[in-house]
Design an enzyme around this catalytic site. Structure first.
Site, mmCIF file in Angstrom:
data_model
loop_
_atom_site.group_PDB
_atom_site.id
_atom_site.type_symbol
_atom_site.label_atom_id
_atom_site.label_comp_id
_atom_site.label_asym_id
_atom_site.label_seq_id
_atom_site.Cartn_x
_atom_site.Cartn_y
_atom_site.Cartn_z
ATOM 1 N N ASP A 163 -3.124 -3.130 3.389
ATOM 2 C CA ASP A 163 -3.795 -3.222 4.400
ATOM 3 C C ASP A 163 -5.107 -4.011 4.335
ATOM 4 O OD1 ASP A 163 -1.936 -1.746 5.783
ATOM 5 O OD2 ASP A 163 -3.393 0.183 5.970
ATOM 6 N N GLU B 1 0.816 -1.020 0.128
ATOM 7 C CA GLU B 1 0.077 0.036 -0.159
ATOM 8 C C GLU B 1 0.774 1.194 -0.111
ATOM 9 O OE1 GLU B 1 -3.605 1.874 2.694
ATOM 10 O OE2 GLU B 1 -3.698 -0.378 2.236
ATOM 11 N N TYR C 153 -2.221 -3.107 13.634
ATOM 12 C CA TYR C 153 -2.883 -2.380 12.672
ATOM 13 C C TYR C 153 -4.249 -1.690 13.546
ATOM 14 C CZ TYR C 153 -6.486 -1.643 8.907
ATOM 15 O OH TYR C 153 -7.209 -1.042 8.130
#
Length: 592
Positions: free
Chosen positions: A105, A6, A311
């Protein structure tokens, strides 16, 4: 083999971990790089994106509404960030790669970022999927070795549908409001979004509650007494005394002392806190450090990309047993400020967190055990919140005494004493002032130093702050964990709300007033929440027909809304123009 990451920093880490640091950094163009290494005889390329490389755009640029003529285009067509053009060109180099892994992600946005690159640049419809909740060596290698053979099309359909619906509402509502002003001026652009409307309505309704609140006057009688060289404030048992004469009578009936008639001491257990989810840490960051929810998320994202925390966009308050708690704690014990708390935990045979009820794909936010080399000031504050909460959730409950002291004269004093600190020890600097070590005996006389009669008023409900507004949005299922903080910031940017204690502006009130009159559904919490529930169904059960149905239903709503707005366009424009003209004159006058 092509691995799509990402962001550039994540691409570098993936390359380092999978190649044991034996990778090459290859320049594509100025400041744009990808990575190469050989793995068991296979050439592996790790190529980063910079977030969304594609966005929705209107096919005709006539500024008419309603418009439903959208398509996905390269983002730089709209945001003019030319670097994205070169990233798309870089991905185009790998069109012939058949072995593709998405390593963005693992959430709705990440899945859509990867899928759009896959279909619009690489001309593929599916790929393998790496799923990880932390950017550490162990997590990345495990995700690579256990990669899924397909993307999550529930995430993809829900993500694309959300983007389309938000785009449809955003562009059509913006054009409806702005075109109504075109009859009188072309200097202003006004807008409101699908989730922004109900969020603004929350602030508006709270303001109405405050405005309609009728304060009641009352009196409070308090006695300042001397106890062990300390001054303590006892309050009359009737907290709100309506009559001043009654308050004076209570005061005049007092002698030189208060005499203790009863001491009620109860032992209470306070369980350790649950592990952090995103909203909980946003609340604490604002409460302790006045860091906004958006800034907190940005800092957490940075810490995640550096490999220091897991995360952050998670609703979970649970830490699964698959996480090696002991290893993380052992690593964290190398940091002096945490060592003394961790030593006690490492002696335990079993480490069990006090998990909450909320669960999600990603676990609760926790430290990875990688020790930060350098953190900026606010990063340190947020990292400290994460680490202390992680440690605290494994600790024993705190045991406290709740003590209620009553005098013959009907004055009371409530306080807390500590029996066993347990998890509170980790936060003792924050909590220590809540506890007092005192001993009272029945019959004991306390010298009265002074008696106060205070005139007070009942208080209206408190205004939201940024954190409590995000929390309320979560409770009502408005927006997503990733978007709520941004939505609040947009309301500020558009000058619809203002202040640390959030107050709706006159402009915000006017927007609410117009939609309440002409199309109240846009402000209706239940209307937006139902849509969120449909998107969640799509997320859990990918179904192209459900996706099309959700989009079609919203197109019909927007057609209906547009019809009403067009029928009243000139009237709405006149009302907005007169308001804005007066509003700007008032602001100008105040500034002079």
């Amino acid at each position: 083999m092509l691995i799509i990451a990402e962001k550039p920093s994540v691409a570098r880490k993936i390359s380092s971990f999978l190649s044991n640091n034996k990778y090459k950094k290859i320049k594509f163009s100025k400041n744009i790089y990808y990575y190469y290494f050989n793995l068991e005889g296979k050439n592996v390329y790790v190529v980063p994106s910079i977030g969304h490389l594609f966005t929705l755009s209107d096919l005709d640029k006539k500024y008419e509404y309603p418009t439903f003529n959208y398509r996905w285009v390269p983002s730089y067509f709209e945001d003019r960030i030319i670097a994205k053009k070169y990233y798309i060109e870089m991905f185009s180099k790998f069109k012939n790669e058949n072995n593709i892994i998405i390593a963005t992600d693992y959430d709705i946005e990440g899945e859509l970022i990867g899928y759009n690159i896959l279909r619009y640049v690489l001309n593929k419809e599916n790929a393998d999927r790496m799923i990880f909740s932390a950017i550490t060596y162990k997590d990345i290698v495990r995700a690579f070795n256990n990669r899924k053979e397909s993307l999550n099309f529930g995430y993809i359909y829900a993500g694309e549908t959300r983007h389309i619906i938000d785009w449809l509402y955003g562009i059509n509502l913006s054009r409806a409001l702005t075109k109504s002003l075109f009859y009188y001026t072309r200097k202003f652009v006004l807008s409101i979004g699908r989730v922004q409307g109900p969020t603004l309505m929350l602030v508006f309704n709270r303001e109405k509650e405050i405005e309609n609140f009728k304060p009641e006057e009352y009196y409070k009688v308090e006695a300042l007494v001397i106890k062990d060289d300390k001054k303590l404030k006892f309050s009359y048992i009737k907290d709100k005394i309506k009559d001043k004469d009654e308050a004076n009578k209570i005061k005049n009936n007092l002698g030189k002392y208060l005499i203790i008639s009863n001491v009620d001491k109860k032992e209470e257990k306070i369980n350790p806190p649950h592990p952090y989810n995103l909203t909980d840490i946003q609340m604490d960051a604002y409460k302790y450090y006045k860091i906004s929810p958006k800034r907190t998320l940005d800092i957490l994202q940075s810490l995640y990309e550096k490999g220091y925390v897991s995360y952050p966009r998670t609703s979970s308050q649970r830490l699964p047993e698959t996480i090696n708690f002991k290893e993380i704690l052992s690593n964290l014990s190398l940091i002096n400020s945490y060592k003394k708390y961790i030593v006690l935990l490492l002696e335990k045979q079993i480490l069990k967190p006090n998990n909450g009820s909320k669960d999600d794909v990603h676990p609760a936010i926790h430290p990875t055990g990688n020790i930060p080399e350098y953190l900026e000031y606010k990063e340190k504050l947020i990292y400290d919140l994460v680490v202390r909460r992680f440690i605290a959730t494994f600790y024993d409950p705190a045991i406290i005494y709740k003590i209620n002291v009553i005098t013959k004269e009907n004055f009371v004093y409530d306080y807390y004493d500590i029996k066993y600190k347990g998890w509170l020890d980790i936060y003792w600097e924050k909590y220590k002032d809540n506890f007092v070590s005192l001993k009272f005996n029945v019959g004991e006389k306390l010298f009265i130093d002074k008696v106060y009669i205070s005139k007070k008023k009942t208080k209206p409900p408190a205004r939201y702050n940024k954190a409590s507004l995000v929390k309320k949005m979560e409770e009502l299922n408005l927006g997503t964990k990733s978007t709520r903080a941004d939505i609040v910031e947009i309301l500020f940017k558009r000058k619809y709300v203002e202040g640390k204690s959030i107050k709706i502006t006159e402009l915000g009130k006017k927007i609410v007033e117009i939609f309440e009159r002409y199309y109240p559904d846009i402000l209706d919490i239940n209307f937006t929440r139902k849509m969120e529930e449909n998107l969640e169904k799509l997320e859990s059960k990918p179904d192209i027909s459900l996706k099309e149905k959700i989009i079609e239903e919203n197109i019909e709503i927007i057609k209906d809304l547009s019809k009403v707005m067009k029928e009243n366009e000139k009237k709405i424009g006149e009302e907005l123009y007169n308001f804005i003209k007066d509003y700007l004159n008032i602001k100008k006058y105040k500034n002079n």
